[in-house]
Design a protein around this motif. Sequence first.
Motif, short mmCIF file in Angstrom:
data_model
loop_
_atom_site.label_atom_id
_atom_site.label_comp_id
_atom_site.label_asym_id
_atom_site.label_seq_id
_atom_site.Cartn_x
_atom_site.Cartn_y
_atom_site.Cartn_z
N ASP A 244 0.83 -1.20 0.00
CA ASP A 244 0.00 0.00 0.00
C ASP A 244 0.87 1.25 0.00
O ASP A 244 0.57 2.24 -0.70
N PHE A 245 1.95 1.22 0.77
CA PHE A 245 2.86 2.37 0.80
C PHE A 245 3.46 2.61 -0.58
O PHE A 245 3.57 3.75 -1.03
N HIS A 246 3.84 1.53 -1.24
CA HIS A 246 4.40 1.67 -2.59
C HIS A 246 3.38 2.29 -3.54
O HIS A 246 3.70 3.19 -4.32
N ARG A 247 2.15 1.83 -3.46
CA ARG A 247 1.12 2.37 -4.36
C ARG A 247 0.91 3.86 -4.11
O ARG A 247 0.78 4.65 -5.04
N ARG A 248 0.87 4.25 -2.83
CA ARG A 248 0.50 5.63 -2.50
C ARG A 248 1.65 6.61 -2.64
O ARG A 248 1.44 7.77 -2.98
N TYR A 249 2.88 6.17 -2.38
CA TYR A 249 3.99 7.11 -2.34
C TYR A 249 5.01 6.92 -3.45
O TYR A 249 5.37 7.87 -4.13
N ASN A 250 5.46 5.71 -3.66
CA ASN A 250 6.48 5.51 -4.69
C ASN A 250 5.94 5.84 -6.08
O ASN A 250 6.64 6.42 -6.90
N GLU A 252 3.70 7.99 -6.75
CA GLU A 252 3.61 9.45 -6.83
C GLU A 252 4.98 10.04 -7.14
O GLU A 252 5.11 10.99 -7.91
N LYS A 253 6.03 9.45 -6.55
CA LYS A 253 7.38 9.93 -6.85
C LYS A 253 7.73 9.71 -8.31
O LYS A 253 8.36 10.54 -8.95
N VAL A 254 7.32 8.56 -8.85
CA VAL A 254 7.57 8.29 -10.26
C VAL A 254 6.85 9.31 -11.12
O VAL A 254 7.41 9.86 -12.08
N ALA A 255 5.59 9.58 -10.79
CA ALA A 255 4.81 10.53 -11.58
C ALA A 255 5.42 11.92 -11.56
O ALA A 255 5.34 12.66 -12.53
N GLU A 256 6.06 12.28 -10.45
CA GLU A 256 6.66 13.60 -10.34
C GLU A 256 8.13 13.59 -10.75
O GLU A 256 8.85 14.57 -10.54
N ASN A 257 8.56 12.46 -11.31
CA ASN A 257 9.94 12.33 -11.79
C ASN A 257 10.95 12.56 -10.68
O ASN A 257 12.01 13.15 -10.88
N ARG A 258 10.62 12.07 -9.47
CA ARG A 258 11.53 12.22 -8.35
C ARG A 258 12.05 10.88 -7.87
O ARG A 258 12.56 10.75 -6.78
N TRP A 259 11.87 9.88 -8.68
CA TRP A 259 12.33 8.54 -8.30
C TRP A 259 13.84 8.46 -8.43
O TRP A 259 14.41 8.85 -9.43
N VAL A 260 14.50 7.97 -7.43
CA VAL A 260 15.95 7.80 -7.46
C VAL A 260 16.26 6.42 -8.02
O VAL A 260 15.86 5.41 -7.47
N SER A 261 16.98 6.39 -9.12
CA SER A 261 17.18 5.13 -9.83
C SER A 261 17.89 4.10 -8.97
O SER A 261 17.67 2.90 -9.11
N SER A 262 18.73 4.56 -8.05
CA SER A 262 19.46 3.59 -7.23
C SER A 262 18.55 2.85 -6.27
O SER A 262 18.95 1.84 -5.69
N HIS A 263 17.33 3.34 -6.08
CA HIS A 263 16.40 2.69 -5.17
C HIS A 263 15.50 1.68 -5.89
O HIS A 263 14.69 1.03 -5.26
N ILE A 264 15.59 1.60 -7.20
CA ILE A 264 14.75 0.67 -7.94
C ILE A 264 15.37 -0.72 -7.86
O ILE A 264 16.52 -0.92 -8.22
N ALA A 290 9.60 -7.53 -1.05
CA ALA A 290 8.31 -8.12 -1.37
C ALA A 290 7.21 -7.07 -1.46
O ALA A 290 6.15 -7.33 -2.01
N GLY A 291 7.48 -5.89 -0.92
CA GLY A 291 6.48 -4.84 -0.97
C GLY A 291 6.29 -4.27 -2.37
O GLY A 291 5.35 -3.53 -2.61
N LEU A 292 7.18 -4.60 -3.30
CA LEU A 292 7.02 -4.09 -4.66
C LEU A 292 5.99 -4.94 -5.40
O LEU A 292 6.22 -6.11 -5.67
N PRO A 293 4.83 -4.38 -5.72
CA PRO A 293 3.74 -5.19 -6.28
C PRO A 293 4.06 -5.78 -7.64
O PRO A 293 3.42 -6.73 -8.07
#
Length: 311
Positions: A244-250, A252-264, A290-293
């Motif tokens: 759920d946290f991934h859906r709600r926050y991560n 959103e970070k992707v949509a705003e282009n704020r995702w840090v590639s090293s965290h993928i 495992a939290g990554l859907p």
Amino acid sequence: MAAAAALCLGRAPRPPRPLVVILGATGTGKSALALQLGLRLGGEIVSADSMQVYKGLDIITNKVSPQEQRLCRHHMISFVDPLVSNYTVVDFRDKAVPLISYIFARDKIPIVVGGTNYYIESLLWKVLINTKVLDRKVELEQLDSAELHRRLSRVDPEMAAKLHPHDKRKVARSLQVFEETGIPHSEILHQQQQEEGGGPLGGPLKYPHSCILWLHADQAALDARLDRRVDDMVAAGLLEELRDFHRRYNQEKVAENRWVSSHILSAPPSGALHCCTGDGCDPLPLLLQAGLPAWNLPVHWIQGIPRVPRQ
């Protein structure tokens, strides 16, 4: 005023209420002790945990339950948006110190509890230096670690010798202090320690009537307790919370282009996720993955794997 009134009535003034501080390693029972003291002493609990300030992830950060919060009032929990990346110990101190004064003003005992020691230190001692340019530290952290450490070595060799070159957060902080004040960070710390009431840990105590409880536990008992805690977290819905946290926050970070590639994280080569529990390895890193859907993999629990001895 209360002391003067007590003297007029022939009573000895009541001693000032203490600031109670509870610290110790994860699993030593800090939260449980704080709750018991809060109920018995009529206190209020101030969390000093750098992860519990963020909203969400209540299970994995082991926040006290809503039922426990109803038994005794808790503060400094779940009030920062997880997408905020610049929340600092100074922000924590600036919010917690007035809160502690407010608790004292209502004739209650503040009970500070948590596992983030530098948060607690910021409340007990004069150790922090206010800086003005909020984004400067973030800018400095973008530099290469070696270059950042070289810059600090030129202006504050004493502090540079204390800090690991890869600890960019602290190195950038010390460099920012020098840039804004013109005084080496180490020199400012020495000045604080030399003030009346100061010492090796910092300047004078903010609260002279402090009761500090440092909890310890036998290592074997602590290991068993933490193993049970992980099992309880899974039973309480840890995996669902992470998804759920991934859906709600991560996302959103992707949509705003704020995702840090090293965290993928990439999916594991096998078709299932293997976790171990009981006396085995620590499953938390795997649970986080495992939290990554996108994986949608079955989870197999492996019991009884011998624990790897600590080095």
